[in-house]
Design a protein around this motif. Sequence first.
Motif, short mmCIF file in Angstrom:
data_model
loop_
_atom_site.label_atom_id
_atom_site.label_comp_id
_atom_site.label_asym_id
_atom_site.label_seq_id
_atom_site.Cartn_x
_atom_site.Cartn_y
_atom_site.Cartn_z
N ARG A 1 0.62 -1.14 -0.03
CA ARG A 1 0.13 -0.15 0.11
C ARG A 1 0.94 1.19 0.04
O ARG A 1 0.73 2.32 -0.65
CB ARG A 1 -0.84 -0.13 1.15
CG ARG A 1 -1.90 1.18 1.31
CD ARG A 1 -2.90 1.37 0.34
NE ARG A 1 -3.53 2.51 0.47
CZ ARG A 1 -3.55 3.65 0.24
NH1 ARG A 1 -2.30 4.01 -0.48
NH2 ARG A 1 -4.28 4.69 0.44
N ILE A 2 2.13 1.27 0.91
CA ILE A 2 2.87 2.50 0.71
C ILE A 2 3.45 2.56 -0.74
O ILE A 2 3.92 3.65 -1.18
CB ILE A 2 4.00 2.09 1.85
CG1 ILE A 2 3.00 2.23 3.41
CG2 ILE A 2 4.94 3.31 1.75
CD1 ILE A 2 4.26 1.99 4.44
N GLN A 3 3.95 1.21 -1.14
CA GLN A 3 4.44 1.44 -2.51
C GLN A 3 3.65 2.19 -3.58
O GLN A 3 4.02 2.90 -4.60
CB GLN A 3 4.87 0.03 -2.94
CG GLN A 3 5.87 0.13 -4.26
CD GLN A 3 4.84 -0.46 -5.37
OE1 GLN A 3 3.71 -1.04 -5.29
NE2 GLN A 3 5.39 -0.29 -6.63
N GLY A 4 2.32 1.57 -3.50
CA GLY A 4 1.28 2.25 -4.30
C GLY A 4 1.31 3.86 -4.26
O GLY A 4 1.18 4.63 -5.11
N HIS B 1 -16.16 -3.49 -11.57
CA HIS B 1 -14.93 -4.36 -11.57
C HIS B 1 -13.64 -3.96 -12.43
O HIS B 1 -12.58 -3.91 -12.03
CB HIS B 1 -15.38 -5.63 -12.09
CG HIS B 1 -16.01 -6.39 -10.78
ND1 HIS B 1 -16.10 -7.84 -10.82
CD2 HIS B 1 -16.58 -6.01 -9.64
CE1 HIS B 1 -16.98 -8.32 -9.71
NE2 HIS B 1 -17.20 -7.17 -9.07
N GLY B 2 -14.09 -3.33 -13.62
CA GLY B 2 -13.11 -2.77 -14.46
C GLY B 2 -12.27 -1.64 -14.14
O GLY B 2 -11.14 -1.69 -14.03
N THR B 3 -13.04 -0.74 -13.44
CA THR B 3 -12.21 0.61 -13.07
C THR B 3 -12.08 0.54 -11.74
O THR B 3 -11.31 1.56 -11.02
CB THR B 3 -13.11 1.90 -13.50
OG1 THR B 3 -14.57 1.89 -12.93
CG2 THR B 3 -13.16 1.90 -15.12
N ARG B 4 -12.67 -0.33 -10.73
CA ARG B 4 -12.75 -0.04 -9.43
C ARG B 4 -13.46 1.04 -8.77
O ARG B 4 -13.27 1.49 -7.51
CB ARG B 4 -11.43 -0.39 -8.74
CG ARG B 4 -10.59 -1.74 -8.92
CD ARG B 4 -11.27 -2.74 -8.49
NE ARG B 4 -10.62 -3.98 -8.11
CZ ARG B 4 -10.47 -4.98 -9.28
NH1 ARG B 4 -11.15 -4.66 -10.32
NH2 ARG B 4 -9.77 -5.99 -9.10
N ALA C 1 -4.91 -3.39 -9.01
CA ALA C 1 -5.25 -3.78 -10.14
C ALA C 1 -5.11 -3.03 -11.37
O ALA C 1 -5.34 -3.22 -12.61
CB ALA C 1 -6.84 -4.20 -10.02
N ARG C 2 -4.94 -1.53 -10.95
CA ARG C 2 -4.83 -0.53 -11.85
C ARG C 2 -3.41 0.14 -11.87
O ARG C 2 -3.48 1.18 -12.39
CB ARG C 2 -5.98 0.56 -11.79
CG ARG C 2 -7.38 0.03 -11.58
CD ARG C 2 -8.28 1.32 -11.95
NE ARG C 2 -8.31 1.86 -13.20
CZ ARG C 2 -8.00 2.97 -13.45
NH1 ARG C 2 -7.52 3.80 -12.30
NH2 ARG C 2 -7.98 3.60 -14.75
N ASP D 1 -10.34 7.14 -10.92
CA ASP D 1 -10.78 8.30 -11.64
C ASP D 1 -9.24 8.93 -12.44
O ASP D 1 -9.39 10.00 -12.83
CB ASP D 1 -11.37 9.65 -10.84
CG ASP D 1 -12.78 9.10 -10.59
OD1 ASP D 1 -13.53 8.29 -11.25
OD2 ASP D 1 -13.41 9.73 -9.58
N VAL D 2 -8.22 8.27 -12.24
CA VAL D 2 -6.73 8.93 -13.02
C VAL D 2 -6.57 7.77 -13.97
O VAL D 2 -6.56 6.70 -13.67
CB VAL D 2 -6.01 9.00 -11.80
CG1 VAL D 2 -4.51 9.35 -12.46
CG2 VAL D 2 -6.17 9.93 -10.59
#
Length: 362
Positions: free
Chosen positions: A130-133, A202-205, A321-322, A328-329
Amino acid sequence: MIVSLLYRVTRKLLAVPGILLRRDTTKEAELFVLRHENTVLRRQLAAPVRYEPADRFWFAALSSLIPRRRWAQVFPVQPGTVPAWHRRLIAKKWDYSKRRGRTGRPPTPAALKKLVLRLAEENPRWGHRRIQGELARLGRPVSPSTVWQILNAAGIGPAPRRSGPGWRAFLTAQAEGIIAADFFHLDTVLGKRLYVLALLEHGTRRLHLTGVTAHPTGQWAVQQARNLAADFGTRMESLRFMLRDRDTKYTEAFDAVFQSEDVDVLLSAPRAPRMNAHCERVIGTIRREALDHVLIVNEAPARRVLGRYQDHYNGNRPHQARDQLPPDVSEEPAAERQHGHPGKLLRTRILGGAINEYRYAA
């Protein structure tokens, strides 16, 4: 070179008394050793005795004037230490250690380590991924293993692990066209129970928290479906399936809203929450990151809290997953921030500090 030359000159000068006064050479050398040892001890009375390079230089030079059998009685170190100092002095001249460059992987910048530890301290529920994200979203790309090493070296343990999604084969193949729905509840400070309808693409979360009510009826659920369809507009054409459980609040009229847009309704098996794992997980995320840390008085504050969290979730929270991008980015941070000096890091507190958002000052 200068040290080696000075060392040889000193030895030659000390050998002169040995030639002129052969009988007193050993005694004079012992006296010099003892006097210098006293100087060293006086300088370090408050600490263990440590010999500096100049001290080793003198001992090594005087050793040539004293018989080797007397080294143990004269010198304050082991007999093998003095030759070792001499060998080290000569080896240092020829090993070219000063010319060697650093080999291996470059060290992690201190500023990045400090930033990782700051994120871990201010967000104790964040694991190393989560921190890496969050770092990737800030334009500071770094591998998850590097973040883990920094946390482990600082004595920071891992965050609680979460279970992965189920029903993997179908959801992976059809993710772009699935929207899932599920109800969850929250309790106010006075014990009143409120219900929320959550929908997740599911596709964009992308997360949709459509409404809050104390009396969730079938008619209320239909109205939330209509509001969602109106907000989607033409984007409803990209959806193929509505995934839901068998709750009685989902009536035929609720399904008809989606079927009118050519979206098929899929029902999960009874008592099988993992068939709707994505929606179940996002509900758990809402509880852990927001609802467990705020007190809700009634429906109005609940709507504000959930609305603010929805904005954070869709606009700032990275998702694996993105590729660590929020829903929204659509693109990564500017490339110049990935290599140049990023500037001052600013923190925005959400929900009174329960959630933190980070960005660099312009």
